[in-house]
Design an enzyme around this catalytic site. Structure first.
Site, short mmCIF file in Angstrom:
data_model
loop_
_atom_site.label_atom_id
_atom_site.label_comp_id
_atom_site.label_asym_id
_atom_site.label_seq_id
_atom_site.Cartn_x
_atom_site.Cartn_y
_atom_site.Cartn_z
N LYS A 190 0.88 -1.17 0.00
CA LYS A 190 0.00 0.00 0.00
C LYS A 190 0.91 1.21 0.00
CE LYS A 190 -1.61 2.90 2.33
NZ LYS A 190 -1.46 4.41 2.22
N GLU A 266 7.76 0.53 12.34
CA GLU A 266 8.81 1.56 12.43
C GLU A 266 8.09 2.89 12.49
OE1 GLU A 266 10.73 4.57 11.66
OE2 GLU A 266 11.23 3.83 9.67
N CYS A 299 11.88 10.49 10.27
CA CYS A 299 11.49 10.00 11.59
C CYS A 299 12.67 9.95 12.55
CB CYS A 299 10.84 8.63 11.49
SG CYS A 299 11.84 7.44 10.54
#
Length: 505
Positions: A190, A266, A299
């Site tokens: 996705k 994650e 991140c």
């Protein structure tokens, strides 16, 4: 309406030159979404429409799961080095088209063209690193017990759903896809609704490389529809997710409430960089400024900079000068240092955090505003005199906002660094490497970089502690999250032997 048509016509020549697919890839066929929904893909540098792509929903996920399930047995049974050969070829095709992919990534995600090229090369390297692992995934021969001899097999989960983020679209896809394929799983990807284009372009290479039908299926779509459908699907055996902590929690809940599928996550971060009094301040400023490489949309970016008081003033002066000199602008230009935020919504979110930082009493050293124009640019922003309880020091901003916090002792710096719900990355800048190694043991973080930052290779594992998730991407450690361990025990003695009684017992 006519304005939208005009924008589409303006960007049409560029898109035709790039030849970007806009449908779903299922069973090696480009197909329309069942419900006919679409996603608008916008260039974040200027706000103009790039194209529209088909948007997958639950019905498309069902079809893709059937395709992946149909391919699963054959892909698992394929000779391991043949799987590796196909993965290696996929990497070579990407190497051939590297510049084209980099251009698409920059147009779609807004990352600078130099960073896009680095990411595309990283994708090649990761694919080929894991291609080399396909015939080296082995179990163990265990000690005999009674009359039995036992060994283990590492088997693929089967059908894996991967949900990838918008910030590094192809790189994060490949980080998860490569170990997944190497271990013999078939896959649904996705790809992100904001930045789906390189994933779709990659689908062309999947077909060209000769990957069997149904092994890799690529579905652009929203998280609320396609993402939720994957997380809750009874026909999916495992999910790998990269994204925010909040959404990761929702993925975990859906997995538990459906078929207890295995999940690796994650997630977010609020990573510290500790600058000791003996550090090379110029180097520390350079490392800290890596936060701005993709406009703060990483991140593991070092958004909390802890600086020992002995060099605090010097660091602030040099940091302000360095960051103020960074060039914002069109990420397609090689001279641009900082590109845009990915969307208008992300830009608004970052600006709200900056407002809260000012209102909370932090000292604004530089930046702090949006850039006038049609794109979603925010000036690289540095706050000094930040305290741990401020919102900007606690929450993941995911934008070009650096928080600088003074400290006295290294013990204090470690303690304050660990006082976060996150634990993805951390850095230490010091001339005392022995001291840094001791600090690395104490820091609650999945990665610790000493006198460097975000230095990674295909063989270095990456993942988080605490609410930054669990599981690992990259390296040999990633393989274990895409396999299940099976024990096989054989009675090697005669039927009259009592050796099997231990097994029953």
């Amino acid at each position: 309406t006519w304005g939208l048509v005009f924008q589409m016509l303006r960007c049409l020549p560029r898109l035709q030159a790039l030849n970007v697919p806009t449908k779903l890839l299922i069973n090696n066929q480009w197909v329309h979404a069942v419900e006919g929904k679409t996603l608008s893909v916008v260039n974040p540098n200027n706000g103009q429409l790039l194209t529209t792509v088909q948007a997958a929903t639950g019905a498309d996920v069902d079809i893709a799961v059937q395709a992946a399930r149909g391919a699963s047995a054959g892909w698992k049974a394929m000779q391991a080095n043949e799987r590796g050969r196909l993965m290696w070829r996929l990497g070579e095709l990407l190497r051939r088209d590297l510049d084209e992919f980099a251009n698409i990534e920059t147009l779609d995600a807004g990352m600078t063209i130099g960073l896009s090229r680095w990411c595309m090369q990283d994708c090649v390297d990761v694919l080929q690193y894991f291609a080399g692992w396909t015939d080296k995934i082995t179990g163990q021969t265990l000690p005999k017990y009674g009359g039995n001899w036992a060994y283990t097999l590492h088997e693929p989960h089967g059908v894996v759903g991967l949900i990838t983020p918008w910030n590094f679209p192809l790189d994060m896809l490949v980080w998860k896809l490569a170990p997944c394929l190497a271990t013999g799983n078939s896959v649904l990807v996705k790809c992100p609704s904001l930045t789906p284009l390189t994933a779709l372009k990659f689908g062309e290479l999947v077909v060209e490389a000769g990957m069997p039908e149904g092994v890799v299926n690529i579905l652009p779509g929203s998280g609320t529809e396609a993402g939720n459908a994957i997380a809750a699907h009874m026909g999916i055996d495992k999910v790998g997710f990269t994204g925010s902590t909040q959404v990761g929690q929702q993925v975990q809940v859906a997995a538990v409430q459906s078929n207890l599928k295995s999940v690796t996550l994650e997630l977010g971060g609020k990573s510290p960089l500790i600058v000791a009094a003996d550090a090379d301040v110029d180097k520390a400023v350079t490392l800290a400024s890596s936060l701005f490489a993709h406009a703060g949309q990483s991140c593991s970016g070092c958004s909390r900079i802890f600086v020992q008081r002995g060099v605090y003033a010097e660091f602030l002066d040099k940091c302000k000068a360095h960051v103020s000199a960074l060039k914002l602008g069109d990420p397609m230009q090689s001279t641009t240092d900082v590109g845009p935020q990915v969307s208008a919504g992300q830009q608004a979110s970052v600006l709200e955090y900056i407002r809260q930082g000012i209102a909370g009493g932090a000292t604004l050293l530089c930046g702090g505003t949006a850039i006038s124009g049609d794109g979603y640019h925010v000036q690289p922003t540095v706050f000094a005199d930040v305290t741990d309880e401020m919102t900007i020091a606690k929450e993941e901003i995911f934008g070009p906002v650096m928080c600088v916090l003074p400290f006295d002792s290294l013990e204090e710096a470690v303690k304050r660094s660990n006082a976060s719900i996150y634990g993805l990355g951390a850095g230490i800048v010091t001339k005392d490497v022995g001291c840094a190694m001791k600090m690395a043991e104490q820091l609650q973080s999945g990665s610790v970089w000493i006198n460097c930052y975000e230095s990674m290779a295909p063989w270095t594992p990456f993942g988080g502690y605490k609410q930054s998730g669990y599981g690992r991407d990259l390296g040999q450690y990633a393989l274990q999250y895409y396999t299940k361990v099976k024990m096989v025990s054989i009675d090697t003695e005669s039927e009259s032997s009592s050796g099997s009684s231990y097994l029953v017992k």
